[in-house]
Design a protein around this motif. Structure first.
Motif, PDB file in Angstrom:
ATOM      1  N   TYR A   1      27.287  37.185  45.318  1.00 27.56           N
ATOM      2  CA  TYR A   1      26.798  36.026  44.578  1.00 27.56           C
ATOM      3  C   TYR A   1      27.919  35.603  43.642  1.00 27.56           C
ATOM      4  N   ASN A   2      28.371  34.356  43.772  1.00 24.68           N
ATOM      5  CA  ASN A   2      29.464  33.832  42.956  1.00 24.68           C
ATOM      6  C   ASN A   2      28.941  33.486  41.567  1.00 24.68           C
ATOM      7  N   LEU A   3      29.514  34.115  40.551  1.00 26.23           N
ATOM      8  CA  LEU A   3      29.153  33.843  39.157  1.00 26.23           C
ATOM      9  C   LEU A   3      30.132  32.814  38.614  1.00 26.23           C
TER      10      LEU A   3
ATOM     11  N   PHE B   1      48.533  33.527  59.318  1.00 24.30           N
ATOM     12  CA  PHE B   1      47.724  34.733  59.123  1.00 24.30           C
ATOM     13  C   PHE B   1      47.431  34.997  57.653  1.00 24.30           C
ATOM     14  N   ASN B   2      48.310  34.592  56.768  1.00 34.50           N
ATOM     15  CA  ASN B   2      48.172  34.880  55.346  1.00 34.50           C
ATOM     16  C   ASN B   2      48.118  33.559  54.590  1.00 34.50           C
ATOM     17  N   GLN B   3      46.913  32.985  54.503  1.00 29.63           N
ATOM     18  CA  GLN B   3      46.769  31.644  53.948  1.00 29.63           C
ATOM     19  C   GLN B   3      46.391  31.629  52.485  1.00 29.63           C
ATOM     20  N   PHE B   4      46.201  32.773  51.879  1.00 31.07           N
ATOM     21  CA  PHE B   4      45.639  32.808  50.548  1.00 31.07           C
ATOM     22  C   PHE B   4      46.649  33.268  49.513  1.00 31.07           C
ATOM     23  N   GLN B   5      46.519  32.695  48.341  1.00 32.79           N
ATOM     24  CA  GLN B   5      47.411  32.995  47.236  1.00 32.79           C
ATOM     25  C   GLN B   5      47.130  34.403  46.712  1.00 32.79           C
ATOM     26  N   GLU B   6      48.173  35.110  46.370  1.00 31.98           N
ATOM     27  CA  GLU B   6      48.017  36.445  45.799  1.00 31.98           C
ATOM     28  C   GLU B   6      47.388  36.337  44.409  1.00 31.98           C
ATOM     29  N   PRO B   7      46.406  37.204  44.095  1.00 30.36           N
ATOM     30  CA  PRO B   7      45.782  37.119  42.768  1.00 30.36           C
ATOM     31  C   PRO B   7      46.766  37.431  41.652  1.00 30.36           C
ATOM     32  N   GLU B   8      46.591  36.747  40.538  1.00 34.97           N
ATOM     33  CA  GLU B   8      47.376  37.054  39.349  1.00 34.97           C
ATOM     34  C   GLU B   8      46.930  38.410  38.798  1.00 34.97           C
ATOM     35  N   ASP B   9      45.634  38.633  38.807  1.00 37.91           N
ATOM     36  CA  ASP B   9      45.052  39.900  38.362  1.00 37.91           C
ATOM     37  C   ASP B   9      43.859  40.164  39.254  1.00 37.91           C
ATOM     38  N   LYS B  10      44.013  41.038  40.260  1.00 36.00           N
ATOM     39  CA  LYS B  10      42.943  41.230  41.236  1.00 36.00           C
ATOM     40  C   LYS B  10      41.804  42.106  40.730  1.00 36.00           C
ATOM     41  N   ASP B  11      41.942  42.729  39.597  1.00 32.81           N
ATOM     42  CA  ASP B  11      40.844  43.476  38.993  1.00 32.81           C
ATOM     43  C   ASP B  11      40.806  43.158  37.506  1.00 32.81           C
ATOM     44  N   THR B  12      40.584  41.905  37.223  1.00 36.11           N
ATOM     45  CA  THR B  12      40.618  41.405  35.859  1.00 36.11           C
ATOM     46  C   THR B  12      39.474  41.973  35.017  1.00 36.11           C
ATOM     47  N   THR B  13      39.649  41.970  33.722  1.00 32.12           N
ATOM     48  CA  THR B  13      38.598  42.384  32.796  1.00 32.12           C
ATOM     49  C   THR B  13      37.425  41.419  32.929  1.00 32.12           C
ATOM     50  N   ILE B  14      36.232  41.962  32.901  1.00 33.33           N
ATOM     51  CA  ILE B  14      35.036  41.144  33.070  1.00 33.33           C
ATOM     52  C   ILE B  14      34.382  40.936  31.706  1.00 33.33           C
ATOM     53  N   PRO B  15      34.283  39.687  31.249  1.00 31.44           N
ATOM     54  CA  PRO B  15      33.683  39.405  29.942  1.00 31.44           C
ATOM     55  C   PRO B  15      32.206  39.800  29.896  1.00 31.44           C
ATOM     56  N   ASP B  16      31.731  40.094  28.700  1.00 29.86           N
ATOM     57  CA  ASP B  16      30.343  40.512  28.508  1.00 29.86           C
ATOM     58  C   ASP B  16      29.349  39.469  29.004  1.00 29.86           C
ATOM     59  N   ASP B  17      29.652  38.169  28.815  1.00 24.91           N
ATOM     60  CA  ASP B  17      28.703  37.151  29.260  1.00 24.91           C
ATOM     61  C   ASP B  17      28.575  37.109  30.774  1.00 24.91           C
ATOM     62  N   ILE B  18      29.647  37.432  31.492  1.00 22.21           N
ATOM     63  CA  ILE B  18      29.595  37.486  32.957  1.00 22.21           C
ATOM     64  C   ILE B  18      28.782  38.705  33.395  1.00 22.21           C
ATOM     65  N   ILE B  19      28.983  39.833  32.727  1.00 24.52           N
ATOM     66  CA  ILE B  19      28.199  41.033  33.051  1.00 24.52           C
ATOM     67  C   ILE B  19      26.714  40.771  32.808  1.00 24.52           C
ATOM     68  N   GLU B  20      26.396  40.095  31.715  1.00 28.36           N
ATOM     69  CA  GLU B  20      24.988  39.773  31.425  1.00 28.36           C
ATOM     70  C   GLU B  20      24.423  38.816  32.473  1.00 28.36           C
ATOM     71  N   ALA B  21      25.209  37.832  32.888  1.00 27.63           N
ATOM     72  CA  ALA B  21      24.759  36.896  33.930  1.00 27.63           C
ATOM     73  C   ALA B  21      24.516  37.646  35.239  1.00 27.63           C
ATOM     74  N   ALA B  22      25.384  38.613  35.543  1.00 23.03           N
ATOM     75  CA  ALA B  22      25.225  39.419  36.756  1.00 23.03           C
ATOM     76  C   ALA B  22      23.956  40.263  36.675  1.00 23.03           C
ATOM     77  N   LYS B  23      23.707  40.854  35.525  1.00 24.17           N
ATOM     78  CA  LYS B  23      22.490  41.659  35.352  1.00 24.17           C
ATOM     79  C   LYS B  23      21.242  40.801  35.512  1.00 24.17           C
ATOM     80  N   GLN B  24      21.282  39.591  34.968  1.00 29.76           N
ATOM     81  CA  GLN B  24      20.147  38.681  35.084  1.00 29.76           C
ATOM     82  C   GLN B  24      19.916  38.299  36.544  1.00 29.76           C
ATOM     83  N   LYS B  25      20.983  37.974  37.262  1.00 30.67           N
ATOM     84  CA  LYS B  25      20.856  37.601  38.678  1.00 30.67           C
ATOM     85  C   LYS B  25      20.351  38.779  39.496  1.00 30.67           C
TER      86      LYS B  25
END
Length: 136
Positions: free
Chosen positions: A42-44, A101-125
């Protein structure tokens, strides 16, 4: 990455039943599934970073992920974040064959810090999705 406790963790059921309920709540089966496991995402919404609530599923030995009658087990849900580069990709100077074969841009930070509001939105969903399983 942040794991979330959930009543769905360890749940076993037919893939078709799981898919019907999760898809009704806005989740989609990610394109990176294999025959024995996959992920409902689910895309937040957020600005500049992609955050996903991800629910892993794996087959229990009966059927495969592309079989609606497969028996699956739900894993521990988690929240992922990927921050993509705003500038040119460091590896953009590649040939046409490689680019096909490789059409996508490399992530700047592939495991970025997750803000509290996103974690709360995920918990709600996740709580919204859990309700769909409790009622049955």
């Amino acid at each position: 990455m942040e794991q979330l406790s959930s009543a769905l963790d360890g749940l076993q059921m037919k893939l078709s039943q799981l898919a019907e309920r999760l898809e009704a709540s806005g989740f989609t089966l990610g394109s990176n599934w294999e025959y024995d496991h996959g992920y409902y995402d689910y895309n937040l919404p957020a600005d500049g970073t992609y955050y996903f609530l991800r629910i892993p599923v794996k087959t229990t030995g009966i059927g495969e992920i592309d079989d609606p009658d497969a028996l699956v087990s739900v894993g521990t849900p988690l929240v992922l974040g990927h921050q993509y580069q705003r500038s040119l990709d460091d590896h953009a100077n590649i040939g046409n064959l490689s680019a096909s074969f490789n059409q996508f841009q490399e992530p700047e930070d592939k495991d970025t810090t997750i803000p509290d509001d996103i974690i709360e939105a995920a918990k709600q969903k996740l709580a919204e999705a859990e309700v769909l399983f409790v009622r049955s």
